[in-house]
Design an enzyme around this catalytic site. Structure first.
Site, PDB file in Angstrom:
ATOM      1  N   GLU A   1       1.239  -1.105   0.107  1.00 11.32           N
ATOM      2  CA  GLU A   1       0.114   0.122   0.031  1.00 11.32           C
ATOM      3  C   GLU A   1       0.548   1.263  -0.092  1.00 11.32           C
ATOM      4  OE1 GLU A   1      -3.155  -0.727   2.422  1.00 11.32           O
ATOM      5  OE2 GLU A   1      -2.357  -2.002   2.762  1.00 11.32           O
TER       6      GLU A   1
ATOM      7  N   LYS B   1      -7.215  -9.868  10.206  1.00 13.52           N
ATOM      8  CA  LYS B   1      -8.028  -9.358   9.783  1.00 13.52           C
ATOM      9  C   LYS B   1      -9.213 -10.558  11.130  1.00 13.52           C
ATOM     10  CE  LYS B   1      -8.952  -7.213   5.588  1.00 13.52           C
ATOM     11  NZ  LYS B   1      -7.701  -7.059   5.428  1.00 13.52           N
TER      12      LYS B   1
ATOM     13  N   SER C   1      -6.880  -2.155   1.628  1.00  9.88           N
ATOM     14  CA  SER C   1      -7.180  -0.936   0.492  1.00  9.88           C
ATOM     15  C   SER C   1      -7.025  -2.082  -0.800  1.00  9.88           C
ATOM     16  CB  SER C   1      -5.944  -0.043  -0.104  1.00  9.88           C
ATOM     17  OG  SER C   1      -4.577   1.400   0.816  1.00  9.88           O
TER      18      SER C   1
ATOM     19  N   ALA D   1     -17.099 -15.360   3.807  1.00  8.88           N
ATOM     20  CA  ALA D   1     -18.005 -16.164   2.761  1.00  8.88           C
ATOM     21  C   ALA D   1     -19.070 -14.730   2.095  1.00  8.88           C
ATOM     22  CB  ALA D   1     -19.343 -17.152   3.841  1.00  8.88           C
TER      23      ALA D   1
ATOM     24  N   GLY E   1     -25.867  -8.355   0.893  1.00  9.77           N
ATOM     25  CA  GLY E   1     -26.480  -6.969   1.425  1.00  9.77           C
ATOM     26  C   GLY E   1     -26.169  -5.402   0.935  1.00  9.77           C
ATOM     27  N   ARG E   2     -25.929  -4.802   1.782  1.00 13.17           N
ATOM     28  CA  ARG E   2     -25.657  -3.264   1.340  1.00 13.17           C
ATOM     29  C   ARG E   2     -24.476  -3.191   2.490  1.00 13.17           C
ATOM     30  NH1 ARG E   2     -30.643   0.240   3.007  1.00 13.17           N
ATOM     31  NH2 ARG E   2     -29.131   1.806   2.448  1.00 13.17           N
TER      32      ARG E   2
ATOM     33  N   ASP F   1     -16.390  -1.112   8.968  1.00 12.76           N
ATOM     34  CA  ASP F   1     -17.102  -1.673   7.637  1.00 12.76           C
ATOM     35  C   ASP F   1     -17.591  -2.603   8.498  1.00 12.76           C
ATOM     36  OD1 ASP F   1     -15.250   0.241   6.593  1.00 12.76           O
ATOM     37  OD2 ASP F   1     -14.468  -1.245   5.733  1.00 12.76           O
TER      38      ASP F   1
ATOM     39  N   GLU G   1     -14.708  -5.000   8.867  1.00 19.01           N
ATOM     40  CA  GLU G   1     -13.325  -4.689   9.362  1.00 19.01           C
ATOM     41  C   GLU G   1     -13.456  -3.563   9.717  1.00 19.01           C
ATOM     42  OE1 GLU G   1     -11.105  -5.575   5.624  1.00 19.01           O
ATOM     43  OE2 GLU G   1     -10.566  -3.428   5.888  1.00 19.01           O
TER      44      GLU G   1
ATOM     45  N   SER H   1     -11.044   9.744   0.151  1.00 19.21           N
ATOM     46  CA  SER H   1     -11.200   8.749   0.721  1.00 19.21           C
ATOM     47  C   SER H   1     -12.793   8.912   1.211  1.00 19.21           C
ATOM     48  CB  SER H   1     -10.061   8.821   1.622  1.00 19.21           C
ATOM     49  OG  SER H   1      -9.413   8.039   0.825  1.00 19.21           O
TER      50      SER H   1
END
Length: 385
Positions: free
Chosen positions: A29, A161, A217, A248, A252-253, A329, A342, A353
């Site tokens: 990144e 993560k 990113s 998985a 959804g949104r 998020d 995350e 951004s």
């Protein structure tokens, strides 16, 4: 002898706080970090702060760079790098490791080291490993230099993560189904590791998202629609991290929410929604940074949904012991449930951004946002807190 009538020397004006903006770094990144640094350098109030730009090259050298934000932009679909901005390809910047001394030194081979002055706060706009993951934060703790953003633990949790999801689960936040393949599993028995993923797909269905466990990113992520694309996706993720995460797909949104530390604690911004990009399979690196897929700010949510995602974003901030800022998020699933995907402890910070856009819509513009982050860092001490 009386000194009453002698001329008095004028008092020296107070020194402005010195902000070192550290950017670039060794991760994949690197380029986005340089772009972020350019935006931050433009936004810092030079009447209030002195600024020292320090770039870290992709091979790890700390370089003194030109204070030229306009050279730090994406041009012709290409991100910039620190080597292009470095004032020398041999000299190096050294931070102090003595908490009693904040003097930054610059040296070149065959030359006397040059003092660059004291640094009062570091604004580390690095993304990914070797910068956002607690490594740089640990160095700054040893140096006794305050810095913007989360500390060692929260930065490490926010980068990995797997452990991020474990922490969220322990605090009662909903996360989606996932499986982790560690380097040792892959090295000892590739077939068994691959079968673990195939069994996961059998339980949760295709498509799957195969990711580096400790990258950001959207770099190294592949959406895999069936078994035929699995091996290529694994190889791509392992190019960035030997530990991979398989998730998985959640229907959804995509909803994002910013969190910012105020004097009285963290507060959430208005949320944003990331609509499915037309030219991309999902919200990948090119959709985010090259094609600049626009988000919906504020997100078209009900007042109840907005309040809920704001509450959950602050809960995630607190669960990971974050400081300064976070972008959280989520997926809003078809049955109306928010699932956290995350957090990002140093989110993309270019003017396009989502994090600064969400705060702009909340009433805090980009320069004020940068100033608040610096002030929050100056209020904190290093060490246990």
């Amino acid at each position: 002898m009386s000194t009453e009538n002698l001329p008095q020397s004028p008092e020296q004006p107070p020194r402005k706080p010195r902000v070192a903006v550290v950017f670039g770094g060794r991760s994949s990144e690197h380029g986005i970090s340089v772009v972020t640094a350019g935006a931050v350098l433009k936004a810092i109030d030079r009447t209030k702060y002195d600024v020292l730009p320090i770039g870290i090259t992709q091979d790890g050298r700390w370089a003194l760079t030109a204070d030229e934000p306009d050279r730090m932009a994406i041009t012709e679909r290409r991100t910039p790098n620190v080597d292009e901005l470095a004032e020398s390809h041999e000299g190096g910047v050294v931070l102090p490791v003595d908490p009693a001394n904040r003097e930054v030194v610059y040296s070149e081979p065959g030359s006397v080291p040059k003092a660059l002055g004291e640094v009062d706060v570091v604004f580390p706009v690095l993304h990914g490993p070797y910068g956002e993951d607690g490594t740089l934060q640990g160095l700054l703790e040893l140096s006794g230099v305050p810095y913007v953003g989360s500390g060692v633990l929260a930065s490490a949790v926010g980068q990995d993560k797997e452990y991020m999801k474990r922490v969220f689960t322990s605090f009662g936040l909903n996360v989606g189904p996932y499986v982790v393949i560690r380097p040792r599993e892959w090295e000892q028995d590739e077939s068994a590791a691959r079968r673990k993923i195939v069994d996961f797909a059998g339980e949760h269905g295709w498509p799957l998202f195969v990711k580096p466990a400790r990258a950001g990113s959207s770099i190294g992520i592949t959406k895999v629609d069936d078994l035929s694309g699995l091996d290529e996706a694994i190889a791509e993720a392992q190019r960035h991290d030997p530990k991979i995460l398989v998730e998985a797909a959640l229907r959804g949104r995509e909803i994002e929410c910013g969190v910012l530390e105020f004097e009285d604690g963290p507060r959430a911004s208005v949320p944003a929604e990331i609509p499915p990009p037309d030219a991309h399979a999902y919200y990948d690196f090119e959709a985010k940074y090259i094609d600049s897929t626009p988000g919906l700010v504020p997100a078209p949510l009900t007042p109840e949904e907005t309040a809920e995602v704001q509450r959950l974003a602050v809960d995630a901030f607190d669960a990971a012991s974050c400081e300064g800022l976070v972008r959280a998020d989520f997926f809003l699933t078809e049955d109306g449930e928010f699932v956290i995907n995350e957090i990002n402890t140093m989110p993309g910070f270019t003017p396009i951004s989502m994090y600064p856009q969400m705060w702009q819509a909340t009433g805090i513009g980009y320069p004020e946002l940068v100033d608040r982050l610096i002030q929050a860092a100056l209020r904190r001490s290093t060490g246990l807190r």
